[in-house]
Design a protein around this motif. Structure first.
Motif, short mmCIF file in Angstrom:
data_model
loop_
_atom_site.label_atom_id
_atom_site.label_comp_id
_atom_site.label_asym_id
_atom_site.label_seq_id
_atom_site.Cartn_x
_atom_site.Cartn_y
_atom_site.Cartn_z
N VAL A 64 33.31 -33.56 -71.93
CA VAL A 64 33.65 -34.97 -72.10
C VAL A 64 34.89 -35.08 -72.98
N VAL A 65 35.76 -36.03 -72.66
CA VAL A 65 36.96 -36.21 -73.48
C VAL A 65 37.23 -37.70 -73.63
N SER A 66 37.73 -38.10 -74.79
CA SER A 66 38.08 -39.50 -75.00
C SER A 66 39.57 -39.69 -74.73
N SER A 67 39.98 -40.94 -74.54
CA SER A 67 41.40 -41.21 -74.30
C SER A 67 42.23 -40.81 -75.53
N ARG A 68 41.60 -40.86 -76.70
CA ARG A 68 42.34 -40.49 -77.91
C ARG A 68 42.66 -38.99 -77.90
N GLU A 69 41.61 -38.21 -77.65
CA GLU A 69 41.78 -36.75 -77.57
C GLU A 69 42.82 -36.36 -76.51
N LEU A 70 42.66 -36.94 -75.34
CA LEU A 70 43.58 -36.65 -74.24
C LEU A 70 45.00 -37.06 -74.61
N GLY A 71 45.10 -38.22 -75.24
CA GLY A 71 46.41 -38.71 -75.66
C GLY A 71 47.09 -37.77 -76.62
N THR A 72 46.33 -37.24 -77.56
CA THR A 72 46.90 -36.31 -78.52
C THR A 72 47.48 -35.09 -77.81
N ARG A 73 46.74 -34.58 -76.85
CA ARG A 73 47.20 -33.38 -76.14
C ARG A 73 48.41 -33.63 -75.26
N LYS A 85 32.86 -43.81 -69.62
CA LYS A 85 31.62 -44.41 -70.10
C LYS A 85 31.88 -44.93 -71.51
N GLN A 86 31.62 -46.22 -71.72
CA GLN A 86 31.88 -46.79 -73.05
C GLN A 86 31.08 -46.09 -74.13
N GLY A 87 31.72 -45.91 -75.25
CA GLY A 87 31.06 -45.24 -76.36
C GLY A 87 31.07 -43.73 -76.26
N ARG A 88 31.49 -43.23 -75.09
CA ARG A 88 31.37 -41.81 -74.85
C ARG A 88 32.71 -41.17 -74.49
N GLY A 89 33.34 -41.65 -73.43
CA GLY A 89 34.60 -41.07 -72.98
C GLY A 89 34.55 -40.78 -71.49
N ALA A 126 45.82 -45.98 -75.30
CA ALA A 126 45.83 -47.22 -74.51
C ALA A 126 46.53 -46.98 -73.18
N GLN A 127 47.58 -46.20 -73.22
CA GLN A 127 48.31 -45.95 -71.98
C GLN A 127 47.45 -45.19 -70.98
N ILE A 128 46.72 -44.22 -71.48
CA ILE A 128 45.85 -43.46 -70.59
C ILE A 128 44.78 -44.37 -69.99
N ARG A 129 44.17 -45.19 -70.81
CA ARG A 129 43.13 -46.08 -70.28
C ARG A 129 43.70 -47.04 -69.25
N LYS A 130 44.87 -47.60 -69.56
CA LYS A 130 45.50 -48.54 -68.62
C LYS A 130 45.87 -47.83 -67.32
N ASP A 131 46.45 -46.65 -67.43
CA ASP A 131 46.82 -45.89 -66.24
C ASP A 131 45.62 -45.64 -65.34
N LEU A 132 44.54 -45.16 -65.96
CA LEU A 132 43.35 -44.83 -65.18
C LEU A 132 42.75 -46.07 -64.55
#
Lengths: 219, 219
Positions: B37-46, B66-70, B52-58
């Motif tokens: 599991v990965v969050s948008s924050r983690e993915l963004g860092t990498r 999944k909210q609260g999870r990633g 926000a950009q990752i979430r919007k893109d997806l």
DNA sequence: TAATGTGAAAACCTTCACAGCT
DNA sequence: AGCTGTGAAGGTTTTCACATTA
């Protein structure tokens, strides 16, 4: 001060910088074909870009055209090369001399543009000491010393994906500020270090999206 | 109909498409490293991108998290590969078997990503009939026939700059809709044809701009 | 609590349109 | 008459911030 030229002291968008080398390329072609003057419209047609965009882009750096006439091609090439820092030579080092690294060392497109490969490195002791092109392969452990000695401006990374981030970290520690990366990874570097990735697979993978979404206007 | 997935029927910006393969790459790496599991924050860092950009893109393509999870990594990789059309193989043809063309034919990075080089062409009769990798070089005059016979989806252009536009014109006439261009030119193609340029010199030339404009905070 | 998905706001980039120069 | 250089308008992309859900 004294760094920015011409127009105003507006911060220059990165997209503009990215387009300048394209302008230089087409202008050079025109110049070598004997064209002396070109309008933003003509140039735009050859680049697939609007005339307004070209004029706006150029206006960040100065006023290079003549109203009613257009741009003197030779003059504009010279100015843009100067803006981009292409009025000097730059030293590069290739890291990794596998298949790809050797192809890069022998690539004939760099030298005429002022980019010289002056050093090569590899972690494999069997490679160290061998010669490719006219550079001798050194050990990666010499990076630090060699970068200073040979006045390396730009590093070209051609190691396998698994090693690439480590190599890039070392380069950054050595003070390198520009990296051309051929490894298929998303490199992490501090803000002050510029990276450009060369990755044909990414290009292919964006085109398949469009290929897939096609022919849908056929019943 | 039935083409667009998920979210809404908003037109999808090209920049978003360009980022997707990067997401796929990093996600694949994470998956292979055992991350579930990965969050948008983690993915963004990498990726050096905001969460926000990752979430919007997806969100253009569906609701994958999944909210609260990633995001479930394997699931997301699969979905994005499907969106990009990477859930099948694509046939490519290399045009030009000089130094560069041969390097491309032997490049081991395409096959594992589903891109197969199934044909090669050259204008030089001395090259025709030779074998590189496991493809036989054909005459450029066979392009038309071969593209249909071999079901070529994507052309890879590796001819000298002077010949590149002519080759690209032929490819377009043959109905090719996607071109990976290695020649250092600004190709002209109709809107419906997608081109991606691989040009290391352009990358170098934008970095020199930044190198030049540096150390100016050291009086 | 933790992180998504998303309208709305902000930032950014492109295009327009025209004054001004040749 | 023709084309640049450029403020202002328009459009696109990114970021914010929060309601929502696990």
């Amino acid at each position: 001060m004294s760094t920015a030229a011409g127009g105003g002291s507006v911060p220059i968008p990165e997209v503009v910088i990215v387009r300048l080398p394209l302008y230089v390329r087409v202008l050079t072609q025109l110049r070598d074909g004997g064209t002396e003057v070109v309008s933003s419209r003509e140039l735009g047609t050859r680049l697939g870009v609007t005339p307004a965009q070209i004029r706006k882009d150029l206006s960040y750096f100065g006023r290079f055209g003549k109203q009613g006439r257009g741009y003197n091609v030779s003059f504009l090439v010279g100015e843009l090369r100067r803006v981009l820092g292409l009025d000097r030579e730059w030293n590069t080092a290739v890291i990794g001399v596998g298949r790809l690294g050797r192809a890069i060392i022998n690539y004939p497109g760099f030298e005429p543009e002022g980019f010289r490969v002056v050093a090569a490195f590899d972690a494999d002791p069997d490679q160290v000491g061998r010669h490719f092109g006219n550079v001798r392969v050194r050990s990666t452990s010499d990076l630090d010393r060699a970068i200073v000695d040979e006045a390396i401006d730009i590093a070209i990374v051609a190691v396998p994906a698994a090693e690439a981030q480590d190599v890039i970290d070392s380069l950054v520690k050595c003070g390198i500020k520009a990296i051309l990366n051929y490894a298929p990874i998303a490199p992490q570097v501090p803000d002050e270090v510029k990276v450009r990735n060369i990755d044909p697979v990414l290009g292919l993978q964006t085109m398949t999206y469009h290929l897939k979404t096609m022919g849908s206007d056929r019943t």
